[in-house]
Scaffold this active site. Structure first.
Site, PDB file in Angstrom:
ATOM      1  CB  SER A  35       5.696  30.887  27.657  1.00 38.70           C
ATOM      2  OG  SER A  35       4.861  31.996  27.738  1.00 38.70           O
ATOM      3  CG  HIS A  66       4.963  34.375  32.012  1.00 40.23           C
ATOM      4  ND1 HIS A  66       6.035  34.976  31.394  1.00 40.23           N
ATOM      5  CD2 HIS A  66       4.293  33.733  31.042  1.00 40.23           C
ATOM      6  CE1 HIS A  66       6.002  34.724  30.098  1.00 40.23           C
ATOM      7  NE2 HIS A  66       4.951  33.972  29.848  1.00 40.23           N
ATOM      8  CG  HIS A  88       2.765  38.819  27.646  1.00 39.03           C
ATOM      9  ND1 HIS A  88       2.731  38.098  28.817  1.00 39.03           N
ATOM     10  CD2 HIS A  88       3.642  38.187  26.832  1.00 39.03           C
ATOM     11  CE1 HIS A  88       3.559  37.068  28.708  1.00 39.03           C
ATOM     12  NE2 HIS A  88       4.136  37.105  27.526  1.00 39.03           N
ATOM     13  CE1 TYR A  90      -1.485  37.563  27.560  1.00 36.39           C
ATOM     14  CE2 TYR A  90       0.105  37.894  25.789  1.00 36.39           C
ATOM     15  CZ  TYR A  90      -0.327  37.192  26.906  1.00 36.39           C
ATOM     16  OH  TYR A  90       0.395  36.140  27.359  1.00 36.39           O
ATOM     17  CD  GLU A  91       0.150  39.299  31.516  1.00 38.68           C
ATOM     18  OE1 GLU A  91       0.056  39.136  32.737  1.00 38.68           O
ATOM     19  OE2 GLU A  91       1.232  39.206  30.892  1.00 38.68           O
ATOM     20  CB  ALA A 118       7.331  30.291  23.964  1.00 36.48           C
ATOM     21  CG  MET A 219       1.365  36.841  21.573  1.00 33.32           C
ATOM     22  SD  MET A 219       0.069  36.015  22.498  1.00 33.32           S
ATOM     23  CE  MET A 219      -0.515  34.812  21.276  1.00 33.32           C
ATOM     24  CB  SER A 220       6.782  38.880  24.676  1.00 36.06           C
ATOM     25  OG  SER A 220       7.657  37.883  24.173  1.00 36.06           O
ATOM     26  CG  ASN A 243       3.026  27.031  18.342  1.00 37.20           C
ATOM     27  OD1 ASN A 243       3.637  27.700  19.179  1.00 37.20           O
ATOM     28  ND2 ASN A 243       2.212  27.572  17.465  1.00 37.20           N
ATOM     29  CG  HIS A 257      -0.300  29.095  27.398  1.00 36.33           C
ATOM     30  ND1 HIS A 257       0.719  29.879  26.890  1.00 36.33           N
ATOM     31  CD2 HIS A 257      -0.119  29.092  28.735  1.00 36.33           C
ATOM     32  CE1 HIS A 257       1.466  30.319  27.882  1.00 36.33           C
ATOM     33  NE2 HIS A 257       0.979  29.861  29.017  1.00 36.33           N
TER      34      HIS A 257
HETATM   35  N1  HPA Z   1       1.625  32.646  17.835  1.00 32.97           N
HETATM   36  C1  HPA Z   1       1.838  33.717  18.617  1.00 32.97           C
HETATM   37  N2  HPA Z   1       2.521  33.658  19.741  1.00 32.97           N
HETATM   38  C2  HPA Z   1       3.015  32.478  20.120  1.00 32.97           C
HETATM   39  C3  HPA Z   1       2.815  31.313  19.351  1.00 32.97           C
HETATM   40  C4  HPA Z   1       2.073  31.408  18.152  1.00 32.97           C
HETATM   41  O1  HPA Z   1       1.856  30.433  17.420  1.00 32.97           O
HETATM   42  N3  HPA Z   1       3.430  30.302  20.002  1.00 32.97           N
HETATM   43  C5  HPA Z   1       3.983  30.836  21.129  1.00 32.97           C
HETATM   44  N4  HPA Z   1       3.737  32.153  21.197  1.00 32.97           N
END
Ligand code: HPA
Length: 284
Positions: A35, A66, A88, A90-91, A118, A219-220, A243, A257
């Protein structure tokens, strides 16, 4: 419950053939951009671009940030195939399809996979904008059955029970640390935790992840690395900390996001400098 699909080697080859027909380059290194990291692909010289939708069996991408295209060309002395964006689970896509591009890379003769993502900082010392070398992963989703290796095993690709103890190739990790030190690029090291998403974590989950030794959460990446490892590919991975995950109840802060994409703009140039140095010295 995560859906699963069965693909055959003939289908991977069909996708690889479709790519070969669109480019004269013969890539040896694959790169997956997470991302907000798309601009890294703009540096590729003599680039051929192929939309995922034009490659048989490839997953689509539906997430903002993406793009969903392959960029194939020269970068720092290597012929690379870059995935500008990934899919991903989750999609709503099976893990076998999510990881199909890695199978196809292998069919194309690619021996080294560099994955980027990310991620949320779980380690309390991590700050947004930090870059982390992935030394190992905690495949939480895979441990619960969300595993791309489920289903019939094709012995021509790899073993039924692949070892994962050196998933992130030690020699490549050493090279990354050397290049980072030489170029003066601050590089953290840590364990990446892979969850299914798409919801961010609750504070209780963040504290749990800290306890079990996760430094960065996302998540990847884990499914792609497992598949690469299954086929004996060399793997190098980086997380851009976008973050700080929130571990305390009732604070004002919230993960979203947008901040992930903004952090990508800061992380991109630093990651690019690191990748250039690594590619220039990558052993054949
Ligand atoms: N959690 C999960 N996936 C993420 C995060 C997060 O804080 N930041 C970027 N991808």
């Amino acid at each position: 419950m995560i859906d699963y699909e069965v693909f055959s080697r003939a289908q991977y080859q069909e996708a690889a053939d479709a790519i070969r027909q669109r480019t004269a380059h013969r890539p040896q290194v694959g790169l997956i951009l997470g991302s907000g990291l798309n601009p890294l692909a703009d540096e590729v010289v003599d680039a051929d671009r192929i939309a995922y939708a034009e490659v048989p069996h490839f997953p689509g991408t539906s997430v903002v940030g993406h793009i969903g295209q392959l960029v194939i060309g020269e970068l720092s002395g290597q012929t690379v195939l870059i995935m500008q964006g990934r899919t991903h689970a989750y999609e709503g896509v099976s893990l076998q399809r999510v990881t199909l591009p890695v199978r196809v890379m292998h069919e194309l003769g690619i021996h080294t996979l560099i994955v980027t993502n990310a991620a949320g900082g779980i380690n309390p010392d991590f700050r947004a904008g930090d870059l982390m070398l992935i030394v190992d992963h905690l495949g939480l989703m895979a441990m619960m059955g969300g595993n791309p290796l489920w289903g019939p095993n094709d012995e021509s690709l790899g073993p039924r029970f692949p070892a994962m103890s050196k998933a992130y190739t030690p020699a490549l990790r050493r090279l990354a640390l050397e290049v980072a030190a030489r170029e003066g690029i601050p590089l953290r090291q840590g364990v990446y935790g892979g969850l299914s998403g798409p919801a961010f974590e609750t504070p209780a989950e963040v504290r749990f992840l800290r306890l079990i030794g996760v430094d960065a959460i996302g998540m990847s990446t884990v499914p792609e690395v497992m598949v690469a490892c299954h086929m004996g590919m060399r793997v190098l991975g980086f997380s851009g900390i976008s973050n700080a995950a929130i571990a305390e109840l009732d604070t004002e802060a919230e993960a979203d996001h947008e901040e992930v994409l903004v952090a990508g703009q800061i992380l991109g140039p630093r990651l690019m400098a690191l990748l250039r140095g690594i590619l220039a010295e990558l052993p054949a």
